[in-house]
Design an enzyme around this catalytic site. Structure first.
Site, short mmCIF file in Angstrom:
data_model
loop_
_atom_site.label_atom_id
_atom_site.label_comp_id
_atom_site.label_asym_id
_atom_site.label_seq_id
_atom_site.Cartn_x
_atom_site.Cartn_y
_atom_site.Cartn_z
N ASP A 1 0.83 -1.20 0.00
CA ASP A 1 0.00 0.00 0.00
C ASP A 1 0.87 1.26 0.00
O ASP A 1 1.85 1.35 0.75
CB ASP A 1 -0.87 -0.04 1.27
CG ASP A 1 -1.96 1.01 1.27
OD1 ASP A 1 -2.81 0.96 0.37
OD2 ASP A 1 -1.96 1.87 2.17
N GLU B 1 1.76 -0.56 -5.04
CA GLU B 1 0.72 0.42 -5.34
C GLU B 1 1.42 1.77 -5.27
O GLU B 1 1.64 2.31 -4.19
CB GLU B 1 -0.42 0.36 -4.31
CG GLU B 1 -1.56 1.26 -4.72
CD GLU B 1 -2.10 2.19 -3.64
OE1 GLU B 1 -3.18 2.76 -3.84
OE2 GLU B 1 -1.44 2.38 -2.60
C1 NOJ Z 1 -4.38 2.94 -0.93
C2 NOJ Z 1 -5.50 1.99 -0.67
O1 NOJ Z 1 -5.77 1.25 -1.83
C3 NOJ Z 1 -6.65 2.82 -0.22
O2 NOJ Z 1 -7.85 2.09 -0.17
C4 NOJ Z 1 -6.32 3.42 1.12
O3 NOJ Z 1 -7.35 4.29 1.51
C5 NOJ Z 1 -5.02 4.21 1.05
N1 NOJ Z 1 -4.00 3.53 0.32
C6 NOJ Z 1 -4.49 4.49 2.42
O4 NOJ Z 1 -4.02 3.31 3.02
#
Ligand code: NOJ
Length: 594
Positions: free
Chosen positions: A226, A309
């Site tokens: 993440d 991500e």
């Molecule tokens: C990216 C995640 O996919 C999202 O759902 C989340 O709110 C943010 N990062 C913060 O962790």
């Protein structure tokens, strides 16, 4: 008028094939499960791990290679589990550690690998470390694990810098010290309940290396990381006046909060040469991933993976996350962001192969996830407008029929391209976004922190429809669902599509089956000379699988005129009906053997 069939095929090489024995992740199709919304075993209206385990055979039959589970850890759920209070345990709402073990072993028995979510940028404010940091006070070792700073102004009443939260509002919150006085501020790039770690503190690095080992020991095959571009902040935490570039560079609330000149924005976004936001894509993140890679490489076979991500532009910057000693995959958000525009799609495909090939990584295609408007709805919106962050009932509504038609074609393009692909739960049903959810149900912090200015992501997180004539559309044994299911979802239920010729579910099954048999994910790619104008046409030659030596034409027609296929092309699959003359109509894709 139709476009003419070329006599001889000219191919422009894009990408070389992988060897037939390439590691599993280079061509894996990975299905994202959002645990709250996939299957509920106990009727509390929230999906859970036993629910997932029971339904895993559906995914084997769908033909995916792996699952990615969004967070299932102990959490107060202020950001749907992306606010982790204990990285080594399961939230009771989802089950228990034995439930996780059962899920992993059942998946493995079915031939599915399991990727879990790792959230290393921030913890929950209910994490033991953060509670200890609040209790211990300024200057303590406990505070040193997070980003605590004195405020500005005569009495420290202003935040330490001007950074906003990605979810809207300020990126800092001031704490009250033990003696009752207003004290230091802590940084939270997301919600107030998600304090950012200080990754310059070695304790943080050691803790995450240990968390990786913990989950590897439980048998997981990888980690989706993440906010992978956010862990390290520029030293000195300087003010920033540009866009935040998270979730969507074009229209995040944070960008709206910090207006920037068009020229500066273009420079930042496109060249990567200008100043980068001090909270994103700092050089130091790469050392973290090198360490993690060595942790994973030290594990017994099969190879475990890291998937970034990282909302990073341009693609040459993103490719730095997948250098051979760092991560294995990085989501291709440029592809997801691309409007229904053939020229732009061709550009993104060309750049993606070029930049990833440069570092020897596969491209990781994706069209939908739990943070964006589902592509069956997104592609039914006016394509001249920026991609919205959620759709409300009083906003322009997507054209459902058009969106689904294009979504099927877009997926056929995606799954026909070499590399790995991620599929988000429900897209195999052609599920649209929920666009009529009453505000009182909304849970996304974005909605609340922007006072409804941004609708947010609840619309793509609605519980799955499995059976039309069952409570909660078969999501669980009761009527309860944590977000309301739109009326229209019944018609999309799994039982309405299984075995039905032409259904989106059967189209996905067929695509995944042909892709696997022909090893399309490991193939080479070249532009076919039909590519150009409103047509995207790639030739994928796998050189292995059941049709070794044959070539698959992957063609999408985004234009108003039908497109004739090259003579001798044998259509294997199409995303919609072809014309009587075998031509490919508007917004339809085909896979055809050459
Ligand atoms: C990216 C995640 O996919 C999202 O759902 C989340 O709110 C943010 N990062 C913060 O962790």
């Amino acid at each position: 008028m139709t476009q003419s069939t070329p006599d001889a095929t000219a191919l422009t090489p894009l990408h070389d094939a992988d060897p037939a024995d390439a590691p599993w992740w280079r061509d894996a199709v990975i299905y994202q499960i959002y645990p709250r919304s996939w299957a509920d075993s106990d009727g509390d209206g929230i999906g859970d791990l036993p629910g997932i385990t029971a339904r895993l055979p559906y995914l084997r039959d769908l033909g995916v290679d792996a699952i990615w589970l969004s967070p299932f850890y102990v959490s107060p759920m202020h950001d749907a589990g992306y606010d982790v209070a204990d990285y080594r345990d399961i939230d009771p709402v989802f089950g228990s550690l034995p439930d996780a073990d059962a899920l992993i072993s059942t998946a493995h028995d079915l031939g599915l690998k399991v990727v879990v979510d790792l959230v290393p940028n921030h913890s929950s404010s209910e994490h033991e470390w953060f509670k200890a940091a609040l209790a211990a006070g300024p200057g303590s070792a406990e505070r040193g694990r997070y980003v605590f700073r004195e405020g500005k102004g005569a009495n420290g009443e202003e935040p330490p810098n001007n950074w906003p939260s990605v979810f809207g509002g300020e990126g800092w919150t001031r704490v009250t010290e033990a003696d009752g006085t207003p004290g230091e501020w802590y940084l939270h790039i997301f919600d107030t309940t998600q304090p950012d770690y200080d990754w310059t503190n070695p304790e943080v690095g050691d803790e995450f290396a240990s968390i990786l080992e913990f989950w590897c020991a439980r048998g997981v095959d990888g980690f989706r990381v993440d906010v992978a571009h956010g862990l390290v902040k520029e030293a000195g935490l300087p003010d920033w006046h540009g866009p935040m570039q998270m979730l969507d560079a074009a229209d995040s609330s944070a960008e709206a909060a910090l207006p920037v000149g068009e020229e500066e924005s273009a420079r930042i976004h496109e060249t990567g040469d200008g100043p980068r936001p001090p909270m994103w894509d700092q050089e130091g993140v790469h050392d973290i991933y090198r360490r993690w890679r060595s942790v994973l490489d030290a594990q017994p076979a099969p190879e475990r993976i890291l998937c970034a991500e990282a909302w990073v532009k341009p693609e040459s910057r993103l490719a730095r996350y997948v250098r051979s000693d760092e991560m294995h995959q990085a989501f291709n958000f440029d592809f997801l962001d691309t409007h229904w525009d053939a020229e732009r799609l061709r550009e993104v495909i060309t750049t993606s192969f070029r930049e990833n090939d440069h570092v020897g990584a596969p491209t990781t295609w994706v069209l939908s996830n739990h943070d964006v408007v589902r592509h069956a709805s997104r592609l039914g919106l006016d394509q001249s407008l920026p991609r919205p962050n959620g759709i409300g009932a009083d906003q322009a509504q997507p054209n459902a029929e058009l969106g689904l038609k294009r979504a099927r074609a877009a997926t056929m393009l995606m799954l026909g391209l070499p590399g790995s692909s991620y599929v988000y739960q429900g897209e195999e049903l052609g599920l649209p976004e929920s666009t009529d959810m009453p505000d009182e149900f909304r849970q996304d912090p974005t909605f609340h922190r922007t006072e409804g200015k941004e609708i947010g992501r609840d619309g793509c997180r609605v519980p799955m429809p499995w059976v039309r004539d069952a409570p909660s559309l078969g999501f669980g044994p009761s009527d309860a669902t944590w977000l309301p299911q739109p009326e229209a979802y019944g018609a999309y239920a799994v039982d309405q599509q299984e075995g039905v010729e032409g259904s989106t579910l059967e189209l996905y099954r067929s695509m995944l089956s042909v892709r696997r048999a022909d090893r399309l994910g490991l193939g080479s790619a070249a532009w076919h000379d039909l590519s150009g104008g409103d047509v995207v046409a790639v030739v994928n030659a796998s050189g292995s699988g059941s049709d070794a030596g044959r070539r698959m034409l992957v063609l999408v027609n985004l234009g108003a005129e039908p497109v004739a296929l090259p003579s001798g092309a044998e259509v294997v699959l199409s995303s919609g009906p072809l014309g009587a003359d075998g031509q490919v109509p508007t917004d339809v894709a085909v896979w055809a053997r050459l």
